[in-house]
Design an enzyme around this catalytic site. Structure first.
Site, PDB file in Angstrom:
ATOM      1  CG  HIS A 108      -1.886   1.153   1.224  1.00 57.99           C
ATOM      2  ND1 HIS A 108      -3.246   0.947   1.371  1.00 57.99           N
ATOM      3  CD2 HIS A 108      -1.732   2.488   1.082  1.00 57.99           C
ATOM      4  CE1 HIS A 108      -3.866   2.107   1.316  1.00 57.99           C
ATOM      5  NE2 HIS A 108      -2.960   3.068   1.147  1.00 57.99           N
ATOM      6  CG  HIS A 148      -9.907   4.880   3.292  1.00 57.23           C
ATOM      7  ND1 HIS A 148      -8.685   5.502   3.369  1.00 57.23           N
ATOM      8  CD2 HIS A 148     -10.652   5.395   4.307  1.00 57.23           C
ATOM      9  CE1 HIS A 148      -8.686   6.356   4.391  1.00 57.23           C
ATOM     10  NE2 HIS A 148      -9.869   6.317   4.965  1.00 57.23           N
ATOM     11  CG  ASP A 151      -1.655   5.080   3.826  1.00 57.30           C
ATOM     12  OD1 ASP A 151      -1.729   5.348   2.615  1.00 57.30           O
ATOM     13  OD2 ASP A 151      -2.438   5.555   4.669  1.00 57.30           O
ATOM     14  CE  LYS A 175      -7.776   2.170  -0.487  1.00 55.46           C
ATOM     15  NZ  LYS A 175      -6.660   3.084  -0.330  1.00 55.46           N
ATOM     16  NE  ARG A 218       0.497  12.144  -2.947  1.00 56.09           N
ATOM     17  CZ  ARG A 218      -0.392  11.617  -2.144  1.00 56.09           C
ATOM     18  NH1 ARG A 218      -1.285  10.749  -2.583  1.00 56.09           N
ATOM     19  NH2 ARG A 218      -0.413  11.939  -0.873  1.00 56.09           N
ATOM     20  CG  HIS A 221      -4.812   2.592   5.683  1.00 49.19           C
ATOM     21  ND1 HIS A 221      -6.152   2.658   5.964  1.00 49.19           N
ATOM     22  CD2 HIS A 221      -4.659   3.185   4.473  1.00 49.19           C
ATOM     23  CE1 HIS A 221      -6.775   3.264   4.974  1.00 49.19           C
ATOM     24  NE2 HIS A 221      -5.892   3.590   4.052  1.00 49.19           N
ATOM     25  CG  HIS A 260      -0.837   7.047  -1.321  1.00 48.02           C
ATOM     26  ND1 HIS A 260      -2.069   7.107  -1.937  1.00 48.02           N
ATOM     27  CD2 HIS A 260      -1.037   6.427  -0.127  1.00 48.02           C
ATOM     28  CE1 HIS A 260      -2.979   6.565  -1.139  1.00 48.02           C
ATOM     29  NE2 HIS A 260      -2.383   6.139  -0.037  1.00 48.02           N
TER      30      HIS A 260
END
Ligand code: DOR
Ligand code: ZN
Length: 347
Positions: free
Chosen positions: A14, A136, A247, A99, A18, A174, A16
Site C-alpha cells: 500500500h 479504505h 501508506d 480500491k 503521486r 491501514h 502512494h
C-alpha cells in the site's frame, strides 16, 4: 558486532507515489527497500481504467533506478460506475485489485463510491475472478466521530458487504483499531489487513501533545494507545492475515504545515527501519519476515522475492527534510530524529 537481520526482500502492499515530477522522488525511495509495491490509484483524475493504470505504470517505470529490480503492482479506483467489463479488462491487464474509497473519506476521494450497492455487479465479477477489493475502511457520515469511523465502517459497511459477497477477497487497508484487528483475526476467511509502521509506533498523543504535529496526521487518524498495542500484537502474532503496507503518502511541506493540512505520513525513505523498531519493541523480530515479505505475496498469489535485504542495529539520523518537486520540500516522518535500525541494502 551490531545485531543484523536478513529478510527475504519485502513488498509494500500500500503506497502512494503521486505522478509527474513527484515520481523522481517517491519511486527511488520505495524501490530501494521493496521488491514490489501496490500503487494506490488516488491521482487527480483517479486511475479508473486498465489503460490509465498501464500508462501510469510506464511513468513509474521510467523513474525506477537502473540497478533496481522493483516492480510496481497496479490498482484501479472503484467508482459508482465501475462495470463488470471494467473489472474483466483490469484482470486481463494484470491489475491486482480495485480500491474502494468512500467518497470524501480522504485525499482525492471525491470521485469515490457514494452508494456501494451500485458496485454490486463489479464486486461479483471481482469475486468470480479472485480479484481483491482494497478498502479504505472509514464511514464519512459527519455525525460519526473521526476516532470511531473505522469501527463503525466494520459494522455498517464491511460486515453487510461480506454477507452480500462472501467469496470476495478483501484487504482492510491501514487498520488503526483493536476492533479492526479483532475482526480481521476472527472473521471467516477471505479478509486480511495491512498495517502501517506509523500506526505500530505511535498513538494520537504523538500528534497532539506539546503542540499540533502535522506530520503525524494521516487517515485513518492515529488512535489511543490501547489500539496501537492491539495492532502491534496483531502484526507480530505470526498470523498471515496481517501484512506490510506503509501508506507512505507524500505531501509537500507547505500542504502539511497549513491551517488545513493534508493527511499522510511520508515513510518510504525509512519504512523497514520503522517496522524493525516496532517489532523489536514487541520482542518479535523473528516475526518480521512473514509480515514484511511472505504473507502479502501469498495473499496476492505472487512468488516470494528471490533477493534478500539486510537491516543493521545501528543509529543514524533521519534528514530534517527531503528534496521534492521544484523548490518544495518533503518532511518525512521522524525528520531529524535518531533511528535505531539502518537499512543496509539488498544482499
Ligand atoms: O493519510 C492518508 N493519506 N490516508 C489516505 O487514505 C490517503 C493518503 C494520501 O493519498 O495522501
Ligand atoms: Zn493510502
Amino acid at each position: 558486532m551490531p545485531q543484523t537481520i536478513e529478510l527475504i526482500m519485502p513488498d509494500d502492499f500500500h503506497v502512494h507515489l503521486r505522478d509527474g515530477a513527484a515520481l523522481q522522488f517517491t519511486v527511488p525511495d520505495v524501490a530501494r527497500q521493496f521488491g514490489r509495491a501496490l500503487i494506490m490509484p488516488n491521482l487527480k483524475p483517479p486511475v479508473t481504467s486498465a489503460a490509465l493504470a498501464l500508462s501510469y505504470a510506464e511513468r513509474i517505470g521510467a523513474a525506477i533506478p537502473p540497478e533496481s529490480i522493483f516492480t510496481p503492482l497496479m490498482t484501479l479506483y472503484l467508482t459508482n460506475k465501475t462495470s463488470m467489463g471494467d473489472v474483466r479488462n483490469a484482470f486481463d491487464a494484470g491489475i491486482k485489485g480495485f480500491k474502494l474509497y468512500p467518497a470524501g473519506a480522504t485525499t482525492n476521494s471525491d470521485d469515490g463510491v457514494t452508494r456501494l450497492d451500485l458496485c454490486d455487479p463489479a464486486l461479483s465479477m471481482m469475486a468470480e475472478l479472485g480479484m481483491p477489493l482494497l478498502v479504505h475502511g472509514e464511514v464519512t457520515d459527519a455525525a460519526v466521530d473521526i476516532f470511531d469511523r473505522e469501527a463503525v465502517f466494520i459494522q455498517t459497511v464491511l460486515i453487510p458487504l461480506r454477507a452480500r459477497h462472501p467469496a470476495l477477497k478483501i484487504v482492510l487497508e491501514h487498520i488503526t483499531t483493536k476492533a479492526a484487528a479483532d475482526y480481521v483475526q476472527s472473521a471467516p476467511e477471505g479478509i486480511v489487513a495491512t498495517i502501517t509502521a506509523h500506526h505500530l509506533l505511535y498513538n494520537r498523543s504523538a500528534m497532539l501533545v506539546g503542540g499540533i504535529r502535522p506530520h503525524y496526521y494521516c487517515l485513518p487518524i492515529l488512535k489511543r494507545e490501547s489500539h496501537r498495542a492491539a495492532l502491534l500484537q496483531a502484526a507480530t502474532s505470526g498470523s498471515p492475515r496481517f501484512f506490510l503496507g506503509t501508506d507512505s503518502a507524500p505531501h509537500a511541506q507547505d500542504a502539511k504545515e497549513a491551517a488545513c493540512g493534508c493527511a499522510g505520513c511520508y515513510t518510504a525513505s525509512h519504512a523497514l527501519e520503522l517496522y524493525a523498531t516496532a517489532f523489536e519493541q514487541a520482542g518479535a523480530l523473528d516475526k518480521l519476515e512473514g509480515f514484511a515479505s511472505v504473507f502479502g505475496a501469498q495473499f496476492y498469489g505472487l512468488p516470494l522475492n528471490t533477493q534478500k535485504i539486510r537491516l543493521v542495529k545501528e543509529s543514524w539520523q533521519m534528514p530534517a527534510e527531503l528534496a521534492f518537486v521544484g523548490t518544495q520540500k518533503l518532511i518525512p516522518l521522524n525528520a531529524g530524529e535518531t533511528i535505531a535500525w539502518r537499512f543496509d541494502g539488498v544482499i
